[in-house]
Design an enzyme around this catalytic site. Structure first.
Site, PDB file in Angstrom:
ATOM      1  N   GLY A 153     -17.855 -61.910  17.372  1.00  0.00           N
ATOM      2  CA  GLY A 153     -16.704 -62.783  17.309  1.00  0.00           C
ATOM      3  C   GLY A 153     -15.543 -62.100  16.605  1.00  0.00           C
ATOM      4  CB  CYS A 154     -11.915 -62.692  16.793  1.00  0.00           C
ATOM      5  SG  CYS A 154     -11.933 -64.499  16.716  1.00  0.00           S
TER       6      CYS A 154
END
Lengths: 344, 344, 344, 344
Positions: free
Chosen positions: D147-148
């Site tokens: 995920g970012c």
């Protein structure tokens, strides 16, 4: 090839650096600065840490460095002093400032409020509107790279002026730019709290790009007119949109205009013609060398509206400069410029 | 007085609520909603927590509530259904939608693409351009409150059209708006990542505000023309700028234009005339009911450029509506509207 | 009453002007400037055209003008020179700079890097955190108006520190501000093209508001701790959000925290307590004197997160200053400050 | 090589397309869509006009197309249905959604609120944190791309957790993201007028990236802790900044931390370690695959603050996915990813 950049810490200069270091035919890029020589570019531009760790070179070094092409991205008024001596050295020179664009000394004096450069050098300079002056660019030693607004405006209207589809005397250009066009040095108008969440109009009828557009309509489309031209600052970093208005010549239909646009740009890699009445937006060319165009015809008024968008720092400055370099040295026009727009 | 608002959760409605609750002559504000009745306004609009804790009322309650004035900020097409029955009740009604603005049913059908409202009610509606239609507004039972773009445009050009200082057939309006003009419901064009850091053009020659401007030039300035009108979305929340172009009549000088503007607005509290060629910016009217104006004359082309800026949600919607209410009930025009612009 | 403002062309000064001219008990506002005396405020601040047309007064005039209250919004380091002589004149003085906030000369010297003001005046100054120091403010002749970050932070954590619901030694404050906090003079960090579409961190562990928060925790909550405090610049004009973290004391439940917050602020008109874990946003207080609060408890870590938002120019500067004036002169605390937040 | 992209019209998908079409080893990119098959990508994404004119392919075609690598950028919950059958075909698969990241079905169910994917496929998936899991990535058939937020956070803290320079139990992560992280479909929170000029906090202690970070600290640093993690939306298009706090282990000095960071990333092309207490800003990595890091030590509190910035769509999504592909197929890690950040 080996390229040099003067004024690399300005916004045009940073984009030149970015494009030239990624260009497949450029093996080395030398950076020059009068005030910051000896420093690292990344001290000024932290986004370049680890990307460039060579020191900024002095103007003295420029005198002896062997370069194939030199880009000058200094403020207007500087390059007219700096560049002439270099031209004797058979180096190709591309100037991004306004100094060599206007052929008439009086016009330069009036609109720039500065002493015009030496006439003999002005006469040597070729106006670098890549799509419309390619043949001259190929032969040039000195390129006067077009201004950001004139690039957006001229790519939109030249096809119509040349083919006499519009009455050029009725031409009105309403231009809007992001703040990067105002340069890297902090000023009141570009202060965040002044510019954010606000739209401003500035320099009505007084912008120095007016005579540049008029001169180009004369030299490239044989049309001598005065235009109305307004500039606005939009709260965005990059991007120019020019919304342009003119009366149509008699009996012009949509399909004719479409054909003229398509014909004009069918072999031009960086001009994209969209369908009539497309909702163009500046971010669709962000980070790229494209100029996107659309138009709308209003039968009620017999007027045409032409809209063009560019990234002012690329097609309106560094990108077109590299495109001109490609043309000058005989490379494919789009070499090193094929980056896709960055969206969102 | 007791006021009612239909559609309070839209942006126009929220501004009506803000202005009316601070208005010295309004003692009570009733809020109506079809879909959210029974809820608190602050559930939808958390910035109003503790400011309004009355529940949203139903349309059934509207039928029996006794109101002095009712503002309707529902979407176009809704008010033409909702309002006619209320008009019989001697309630003053101010409609912020486009439903009752256009007098010609065919024109409404063409530009809105919807069934036009009942003619008898359209005929009763008075166009609420406060500065130019005050006498009619005073007598009206139903106000068609002007659109945001027409307000900005008409305040700028009416003085020149009425005095024949310009050739109205050459009128071109390049209008730019912040995103709040597109309404409160999420759409692709108003998605942050689409709109941020970008400028877009939309609805070229197709905006429903075109016939509204044309009709008003006819009714208020006795001038029948077709105009060219373009709209743009600027990455800002509030604000409209209209940049307008026209040919000057013969021999018109700057001072004449200045005089006409100053004369037209000298007793108008919400129109401020700035010096020729001032760099106006939309934020100078942010949060206020002002319309600010400037102009520039270009002797080279014999054209005039007029620039006006408003806050689209106030002078372009809720503020002008309250101004119209003040006029209707005989209050001072600026009652409850004297908030200074919020800068920065 | 008659009020004076020193430094009216700065952002804090402009907001003071806006609030004081709309204040029902202020009959006249005098504006002072050292550098721009004799000019009109609207020359500097065009949004005020027609709103204020008095000339800026000189500091010499200040010496003889009779004022009930004087607000000083000059940069840190200026008011410590300017204000002491005025205090002898029984004028109430409210200073928005940092000069009189820190009681310890060494602390001032360390964090501000400047010569501290005269101790006797520092001792006279009362810290103007309206909600928590009301009794002292009432008696004060000189108010040191709190900094923007400390206001946001202290309103969020004082209830928990005073009641020992948290372990104050674990307190970490992650603060974010809009650009107006950086002032009106153009700088590199607040240049639009640098700040737009970007988030930056600055002055980690070095911000001069750190000792201000620590001193206030000591004086108002009898708690001596060192805090961790980080500041960020968010691409927006106004607004501060403080996200604060601490370990909970043993066995503290959500409802206890809610009760403490509600109890602390139930009679405070400008602090709004939202439900646990509400998605607060800075614009919900834009243009208003509110401080909005929420919190979230994480049972997994036994930590609490407290979030507060203010408009940095109002509750964080001019609004709180006017609130303090109200308290000093015995008016209702919220007089002239009841503007609703401006949304959108 | 031939690559495929599922979900190309989302923001992650568009960036994958941009990066893969410029990748020197990718000869062909196939685009798949369930809902838009047969359309042109440029119909959805006008910035790609003339860049891609192949029609979007159907999922049926995907079943027979021969691909070397398939990227899936569909929403969470989709890839767990779609990908398992493809894994039998010896195609390398890189999933950008959260479906295969969490090893524990119960954890997935709790934080995502959805049915977890088939365990056997979850077990096959390798967590694609390129800099810290390279050996496993090399051998993987299925990558769960990070995920970012976890990418930004983990690159900043893993060096300190692994070397025990900090007390991991005290770890607090205050994360801020631009709006593109919220996806391409219009929602209330990402409506321009809601998000512009405002900062919001959301999902306190509830974000599904919390268990992802915790799991990775366990698997890659052998450290089992619960963290405090807060997310904010910043009015910008791209960019994440994570500001992280922890207590230092005893007697840790600045130079030790610097050494650990430099040592950890000296051979990693995409992590740049800046000097202590540098004012990082998200735009310094805009459009690039870099993660930039700095830190500050506070001797007063014995805490360290670590700051990391990434472009959420590149290092936080598409860029890291391409980096993982490079590692999987034995290319140089930075192949096709050497674009310089775009500034301004």
């Amino acid at each position: 090839m080996r390229a040099g950049i003067i004024g690399v810490t300005g916004y045009g200069g940073l984009e030149l650096f970015r494009l030239l270091t990624a260009h497949p035919e450029i093996k080395e890029v030398f950076l020059y600065s009068s005030s910051k020589q000896g420093q690292l570019l990344s001290d000024e531009a932290p986004h370049l840490l680890g990307i460039n760790e060579n020191k900024l070179r002095s103007f003295e070094q420029l005198e002896t460095d062997e370069l194939d092409v030199l880009f000058c991205s200094a403020p207007s008024g500087v390059s007219s002093e700096l560049l002439p001596p270099l031209l004797d050295r058979k180096m190709r020179v591309i100037d991004l400032a306004g100094d060599f664009r206007l052929k008439e000394a009086d016009t330069y004096r009036k609109w720039y409020g500065k002493k015009p450069p030496n006439t003999s050098f002005v006469n040597k300079a070729v106006y670098g509107l890549s799509e419309w002056n390619k043949k001259e660019i190929k032969e040039a030693a000195l390129i006067a790279n077009p201004g950001c607004y004139p690039t957006a405006a001229l790519l939109g209207i030249l096809p119509l002026v040349k083919t006499k589809l519009i009455n050029p005397k009725t031409l009105i250009i309403d231009a809007k730019s992001g703040l990067s066009g105002a340069g890297a040095s902090p000023q009141k108008a570009s202060h965040f709290t002044k510019a954010n969440d606000s739209l401003s109009v500035y320099k009505m009828n007084k912008h120095q790009h007016i005579p540049e557009i008029e001169q180009t309509l004369k030299t490239l489309a044989d049309t001598e007119v005065n235009i109305t031209f307004t500039t606005h600052l939009v709260p965005m970093t990059r991007g120019i949109m020019a919304t342009m208005y003119a009366e149509l010549a008699d009996d012009i239909q949509s399909h004719t205009v479409s054909e003229i646009f398509n014909e004009s740009y069918k072999s031009k890699p960086f001009v994209r013609v969209f369908k009539e009445n497309t909702d163009l937006f500046t971010k669709q060319v962000y980070g790229s060398n494209y100029c996107d165009l659309t138009f709308a015809i209003d039968e009620r008024t017999n007027r045409i509206t032409v809209v063009s968008v560019i990234d002012n720092l690329i097609k309106g400055a560094a990108g077109q400069a590299v495109q001109n370099m490609n043309i000058m040295v005989g490379l494919n026009e789009s070499e090193g410029l094929q980056q896709s727009p960055l969206f969102p």
